[in-house]
Design a protein around this motif. Structure first.
Motif, PDB file in Angstrom:
ATOM      1  N   UNK A  16       8.434  -3.132   4.881  1.00 55.09           N
ATOM      2  CA  UNK A  16       8.242  -2.151   5.957  1.00 55.09           C
ATOM      3  C   UNK A  16       7.970  -0.768   5.360  1.00 55.09           C
ATOM      4  N   UNK A  17       8.746  -0.431   4.347  1.00 55.99           N
ATOM      5  CA  UNK A  17       8.556   0.875   3.703  1.00 55.99           C
ATOM      6  C   UNK A  17       7.195   0.960   3.011  1.00 55.99           C
ATOM      7  N   UNK A  18       6.832  -0.122   2.319  1.00 59.01           N
ATOM      8  CA  UNK A  18       5.553  -0.131   1.610  1.00 59.01           C
ATOM      9  C   UNK A  18       4.404  -0.049   2.611  1.00 59.01           C
ATOM     10  N   UNK A  19       4.546  -0.724   3.743  1.00 59.55           N
ATOM     11  CA  UNK A  19       3.486  -0.694   4.757  1.00 59.55           C
ATOM     12  C   UNK A  19       3.271   0.743   5.227  1.00 59.55           C
ATOM     13  N   UNK A  20       4.372   1.464   5.358  1.00 62.39           N
ATOM     14  CA  UNK A  20       4.250   2.878   5.728  1.00 62.39           C
ATOM     15  C   UNK A  20       3.505   3.635   4.625  1.00 62.39           C
ATOM     16  N   UNK A  21       3.881   3.380   3.394  1.00 60.73           N
ATOM     17  CA  UNK A  21       3.217   4.028   2.259  1.00 60.73           C
ATOM     18  C   UNK A  21       1.715   3.773   2.266  1.00 60.73           C
ATOM     19  N   UNK A  22       1.326   2.528   2.461  1.00 61.50           N
ATOM     20  CA  UNK A  22      -0.108   2.195   2.458  1.00 61.50           C
ATOM     21  C   UNK A  22      -0.828   2.871   3.617  1.00 61.50           C
ATOM     22  N   UNK A  23      -0.145   2.949   4.768  1.00 64.64           N
ATOM     23  CA  UNK A  23      -0.805   3.609   5.895  1.00 64.64           C
ATOM     24  C   UNK A  23      -0.982   5.102   5.592  1.00 64.64           C
ATOM     25  N   UNK A  24      -0.047   5.669   4.815  1.00 62.89           N
ATOM     26  CA  UNK A  24      -0.217   7.077   4.407  1.00 62.89           C
ATOM     27  C   UNK A  24      -1.392   7.230   3.449  1.00 62.89           C
ATOM     28  N   UNK A  25      -1.565   6.282   2.552  1.00 61.49           N
ATOM     29  CA  UNK A  25      -2.739   6.347   1.657  1.00 61.49           C
ATOM     30  C   UNK A  25      -4.004   6.458   2.505  1.00 61.49           C
TER      31      UNK A  25
END
Ligand SMILES: Nc1ncnc2c1ncn2[C@@H]1O[C@H](COP(=O)(O)OP(=O)(O)O)[C@@H](O)[C@H]1O
Ligand SMILES: [Mg+2]
Lengths: 270, 214
Positions: B83-92
């Motif tokens: 979930x956290x990584x998905x947020x990170x990728x969406x920020x990219x």
């Protein structure tokens, strides 16, 4: 190296450390004849907390629990060794009367087992009367309080003379909890208390456990990891008679140290 | 024996890897568009939106897995981290869009010195790729490398800020070049931070320790 305060009175220091724990289990072995069902278990239980014993069936949870109020030795051929220290007193000391121990350390079993011929009221008061209490007013007070504490009072207050067996499974289990509470135990042992109950009955017992721990130290056996996670502060994982890992429930739940614990709680066994 | 949970974990892993690869592509195109002066804003917007939807899908699916299977230990850490990584990728994706917008709003920049951006972009691209592969391979050591790269990114950014202040006093100062570089360096610096957080997540999945740096 950390500098420690010098301990002036060694005796007192030992006493103080000991007092932080309600129950200290030291090198306890539980035997059925020559078969050793639990092996050298060491465990300290803090006062007014809930500790869960988890592990696959047959790993020795019930045996360990029954060693904690000297009920294990009531099984023919069974005996225990090691020390179980409750409030600084070794319950296996020769001078100790096991009956008194079982009064201070109450037990609730897997299947609700109200006394079949007795009314709701008598189920709760039986232990008191057996222990020589015959002041009716006080008995009534204790019965009401115990039923209230077991979250059953409102459901049965108008039917106290009905048979205990007339209640639903979940109510019967709470009746058994009330029966145990009537003896005002300091420690309450519960052996899979929800295993025969439906989800509503189970969640009522779980809520009750959380409330009761304000006053009583609770040790609960459960085969349900999620139940352990919901109700307990500490969790002990047992396997084949050994205590494998013991720690805060949060740590066992999120980040177990031992591979075996991890595999068991995440259902990767077999 | 395959646990039912494993089937779900595989599906969520696929989703997250799709997000990782898409976010790498988006940042790469955004940087290329800045470098070469090609307007790609609509395409990058579309990709960034896609990442946003994928992120919601990951969150929904993760919630479902938690509710249905009540995972614990490493399984639970994995889902949390996804979930956290998905947020990170969406920020990219979002920062890729911001970079593309700089070109559209104040570009093009044919005569600007792009060397600072190029240098930092090289590191940051590596970081994004490393964050994706660390997640793919559950490599707990990536987080260390990411933090080292992040330190160099931070110092490039700080130095540029300081230098830019003195440059603005010079006569041949071109605000367009200065502002575009500063904005893009800033977005890259944010991306770099998020790459580190993804490295943290991986470290947490593997070791149970959420803060490898401190
Ligand atoms: N009355 C008994 N006589 C002989 N062996 C027993 C008895 N009760 C339990 N055992 C054995 O002791 C071990 C631990 O049992 P138990 O404590 O009931 O496990 P658990 O509660 O974890 O399921 C098992 O191998 C079981 O077969
Ligand atoms: Mg049992």
């Amino acid at each position: 190296m950390a500098i420690e305060e010098p301990i002036e009175d060694k005796e007192e220091a030992v006493q103080q450390t000991a007092e932080r724990y309600k129950v200290r289990i030291e090198k306890v072995n539980g035997w059925y004849g020559s078969k050793r069902a639990i092996r050298d278990v060491n465990l300290n239980v803090k006062e007014k907390t809930v500790t869960a014993f988890i592990g696959p069936s047959g790993c020795g949870k019930t045996t360990l629990l029954r060693c904690l109020n000297r009920m294990h030795e009531m099984t023919p051929g069974a005996h225990a060794d090691g020390r179980v220290v409750v409030d600084g007193i070794d319950i296996y000391d020769k001078s100790i009367d096991p009956v008194i121990i079982r009064r201070r350390i109450g037990m609730v079993f897997q299947k609700p087992n109200p006394f079949p011929t007795m009314s709701i009221f008598d189920n709760v008061s039986a232990g008191l009367r057996l222990n020589g209490m015959n002041n009716k007013t006080i008995i009534r007070e204790i019965v009401e309080e115990s039923l209230r504490n077991a979250a059953l009072w409102d459901e049965v207050k108008n039917d106290l003379d009905n048979p205990g067996m007339s209640l639903s499974g979940g109510q019967q289990q709470r009746l058994c909890i009330a029966r145990a509470l009537a003896m005002q135990p300091e420690v309450l042992l519960m052996d899979e208390p929800t295993s025969s109950l439906d989800p509503i009955g189970s969640s009522k017992i779980e809520e009750l456990v959380r409330v009761l721990k304000d006053n009583v130290t609770i040790i609960i056996v459960t085969h349900n990891m999620q139940q352990a996670a919901r109700v307990s502060d500490f969790t002990a994982f047992m396997y084949l008679g050994d205590l494998i890992e013991y720690g805060s429930t949060n740590q066992i739940f999120m980040n177990p140290e031992k591979e075996l614990t991890e595999r068991y709680i995440s259902g990767k066994f077999g | 024996m395959t646990r039912l949970l494993d089937i779900g974990l595989q599906r969520i892993t696929n989703l997250i890897m799709d997000m990782g690869h898409l976010s790498v592509d988006l940042v790469n195109s955004a940087l290329e568009s800045y470098d070469k002066g090609i307007m790609l804003r609509p395409q990058i917007f579309e990709g960034s939106e896609k990442l946003r939807f994928l992120q919601m899908e990951v969150t929904d699916f993760a919630t479902e897995l938690i509710a249905r299977y009540q995972p614990v230990a490493r399984d639970l850490r994995l889902i949390q981290s996804f979930m956290d990584a998905a947020y990170g990728f969406s920020r990219f994706g979002r920062y890729a869009y911001d970079i593309a917008e700089v070109l559209e709003t104040i570009g093009p920049f044919p005569d600007c010195d792009k060397s600072q951006v190029t240098t930092m972009a090289k590191t940051v691209k590596e970081m994004i790729e490393l964050s994706v592969t660390s997640l793919e391979k559950l490599d707990k050591n990536a987080s260390q490398k990411l933090y080292m790269m992040d330190d160099s990114v931070d110092s490039v950014f700080r130095n540029y800020l300081k230098k830019a202040i003195t440059q603005t006093k010079k006569r041949n100062f071109e605000p367009k070049c200065y502002v575009s570089s500063l904005l893009i360096l800033r977005y890259l610096e944010r991306i770099s931070d998020h790459a580190c957080y993804i490295g943290d997540c991986v470290h947490y999945v593997v070791t149970g320790d959420p803060s490898p740096r401190r």
